[in-house]
Design an enzyme around this catalytic site. Structure first.
Site, mmCIF file in Angstrom:
data_model
loop_
_atom_site.group_PDB
_atom_site.id
_atom_site.type_symbol
_atom_site.label_atom_id
_atom_site.label_comp_id
_atom_site.label_asym_id
_atom_site.label_seq_id
_atom_site.Cartn_x
_atom_site.Cartn_y
_atom_site.Cartn_z
ATOM 1 C CB THR A 121 15.210 -3.021 11.023
ATOM 2 O OG1 THR A 121 13.886 -3.493 11.277
ATOM 3 C CG2 THR A 121 15.629 -3.386 9.610
ATOM 4 C CG LEU A 151 5.503 -5.157 14.793
ATOM 5 C CD1 LEU A 151 5.091 -3.754 14.408
ATOM 6 C CD2 LEU A 151 5.429 -5.313 16.305
ATOM 7 C CE LYS A 152 -0.383 -6.289 8.399
ATOM 8 N NZ LYS A 152 -0.175 -7.678 8.742
ATOM 9 C CE LYS A 205 11.569 -5.246 9.264
ATOM 10 N NZ LYS A 205 10.128 -5.342 9.293
ATOM 11 C CG PHE A 250 2.012 -4.931 0.111
ATOM 12 C CD1 PHE A 250 1.341 -5.329 1.246
ATOM 13 C CD2 PHE A 250 2.931 -3.899 0.217
ATOM 14 C CE1 PHE A 250 1.565 -4.715 2.462
ATOM 15 C CE2 PHE A 250 3.162 -3.275 1.434
ATOM 16 C CZ PHE A 250 2.468 -3.691 2.558
ATOM 17 N N GLY A 258 5.290 5.186 2.588
ATOM 18 C CA GLY A 258 5.958 6.034 3.578
ATOM 19 C C GLY A 258 6.131 5.235 4.847
ATOM 20 C CB CYS A 261 9.659 0.099 8.179
ATOM 21 S SG CYS A 261 9.568 -0.131 9.955
ATOM 22 C CE LYS A 264 14.106 2.577 10.365
ATOM 23 N NZ LYS A 264 14.733 1.274 10.333
ATOM 24 N NE ARG A 328 8.314 6.686 13.134
ATOM 25 C CZ ARG A 328 8.760 5.738 13.956
ATOM 26 N NH1 ARG A 328 10.010 5.747 14.367
ATOM 27 N NH2 ARG A 328 7.964 4.769 14.363
#
Ligand SMILES: NC(=O)c1ccc[n+]([C@@H]2O[C@H](COP(=O)([O-])OP(=O)(O)OC[C@H]3O[C@@H](n4cnc5c(N)ncnc54)[C@H](O)[C@@H]3O)[C@@H](O)[C@H]2O)c1
Length: 434
Positions: A121, A151-152, A205, A250, A258, A261, A264, A328
């Site tokens: 990304t 992808l997840k 993205k 969602f 968190g 991805c 950030k 992360r």
């Protein structure tokens, strides 16, 4: 086709393995020697459902190999994917140092035409920068294709094998066609491969993640209002989810987003709009999320007082979401740090993230081998990740093991009426705390 994938993390390892699964010869490259030697030994350094078996099979059939030798991998591959990390920089911007080093490394190894595909990304405009970085190093021809990954974690193999869509950006028709062919086996049910300019591909993205993070912060903000106004966010969610313009996905309230991805990427987008236009909405999304990570601590201190010295808390769930070991930017870190700061002790369990947790907390917390082993002597249980095995636990056993029958549920896994009937004091998100 001979392919190389540089960066064997969550994205690169999954992409490389899935491309091998569809018959390509894939060399996965990483600078992390330990990771590569683990992979060579058939061990997968991350937890991702279905991945280990697929890695082993493709490696055994000699379609998938691992190396730290970028030069050799580039020499034998016609298409090279860049899947290295783009961590957060000091100003919230995405740090593209690894992408730059990889692009330059590829350029220096080239001995003829190559197609470079960016899966990391990257900030909008990076494809143009890659073109420039590589031109500084090589006179061989090459084409750059932007191919953001959607992808997840937790369902990465499945998402890669059956993507909702594949996005390709660039202006070299031959290169775009070659990359398109690589994806054809994964879109046989008709899901589209969208071809566009590289800047739009790169932006897609970020826009996708921004939309998803916005939905989470939206429902989390609504959940706070529900609490102060006496409404139940579960009911509200059901009501709005049936509106086809909104949909059910969602919009589950929780302890904030968190992972590697969303946090950030939202900050990178805010940083992209630093000069103009100010990302007013995304700044609010981020602010709501920061506040939401503290919601359980607010409830814990309302119940037990600000000084938690002498109290132990059981924590179920450390990974930022189920079916991954990734911690992360996980909300569990914020919650546990706050508990420790207030003087409490923590006994934690996660089905997959214990190894990651030990890297973060070392001996500052206790680690349980099973979920129930985290409970003895604890003043309360905090549920932070919605792993399936936490959904229908033995509440009688929980009550026996806890010092006080108190549950703080950060994922609204339990029915408030049922659980209170069992004698628990039950706190959840956006519902009556009783
Ligand atoms: N994790 C996800 O769910 C996800 C989803 C979509 C996109 N992305 C994006 O994909 C990229 C990779 O993410 P990830 O989660 O796989 O990261 P990761 O940290 O798991 O893996 C990155 C890998 O790149 C390696 N690396 C770094 N510099 C290198 C170099 N110069 N040469 C070779 N290897 C190098 C690292 O050692 C590491 O193994 C990021 O840009 C991320 O934003 C991630």
């Amino acid at each position: 086709m001979n392919l190389a994938v540089v960066g064997t993390g969550y994205v690169g390892l999954v992409a490389g393995t899935c491309f091998a699964e569809s018959g390509n010869d894939v060399t996965c490259v990483d600078i992390d020697e330990q990771k590569i030697s683990m992979l060579k030994g058939g061990k997968v350094p991350i937890y991702e459902p279905g991945l280990e078996e697929m890695v082993r099979r493709n490696a055994a059939e000699q379609r998938l190999s691992f190396t730290t030798d970028l030069d050799g991998a580039v020499k034998k591959s016609s298409v090279i994917f860049i899947a290295v990390g783009t961590p957060q920089g000091p100003n919230g911007d995405a740090n593209t140092d690894h992408v730059r080093a990889t692009a330059k490394g590829i350029a220096n190894a080239m001995d003829g035409f190559r197609i470079i595909v960016t899966k990391s990304t990257v900030p909008v405009g990076t494809a143009d920068r890659i073109q420039q970085w590589m031109t500084e190093e090589t006179s061989h021809p090459f084409a750059v294709v932007s191919n953001p990954e959607f992808l997840k974690e937790g369902a990465a193999v499945e998402d890669f094998m059956k993507p909702d869509r594949v996005v390709l950006g660039g202006d070299n028709t031959e290169a775009l066609e070659a990359v398109k062919e690589l994806y054809e086996p994964f879109v046989r049910t008709g899901n589209p491969i969208l071809v566009m300019d590289s800047r739009s591909a790169e932006m897609s993205k970020y826009a996708a993640n921004a939309m998803l993070a916005t939905k989470i912060s939206f429902i989390n903000e609504i959940s706070r209002l529900c609490e102060t106004k006496g409404a139940d966010v579960g009911e509200v969610r059901r009501a709005i989810a049936l509106d086809r313009r909104i949909g059910p996905h969602f919009i589950f309230p929780g302890v904030g987003y968190g992972g590697s991805c969303f946090p950030k990427d939202i900050r990178a987008m805010i940083s992209m709009g630093e000069d103009e236009p100010e990302m007013v909405l995304l700044k609010a999304v981020e602010k709501v999320n920061q506040r939401q990570k503290g919601i359980l601590i607010e409830k814990v201190t309302r119940h037990f007082g600000a000084d938690l010295a002498g109290l132990t808390f059981a924590v179920w769930g450390l990974a930022f979401k189920p079916r991954t070991d990734d911690m992360r930017d996980a909300p569990s870190i914020t919650v546990i740090e706050a508990l420790l700061k207030a003087g409490a002790k923590v006994q934690a369990f996660d089905p997959e993230a214990m190894g990651e947790a030990k890297k973060i907390f070392a001996d500052r917390i206790q680690y349980a081998n099973r979920n129930y082993e985290a409970l003895p002597g604890a003043a309360a249980l905090l549920v932070l990740t919605e792993w399936n095995e936490f959904r229908r636990p033995d509440f009688v056993r929980i009550k026996q093991l806890l010092e006080h029958p108190v549950i703080f549920d950060g994922r609204n896994l339990y029915d408030p009426t049922d659980i209170r009937r069992l004698g628990f004091q039950y706190y959840s998100i956006g519902r009556n705390d009783g």
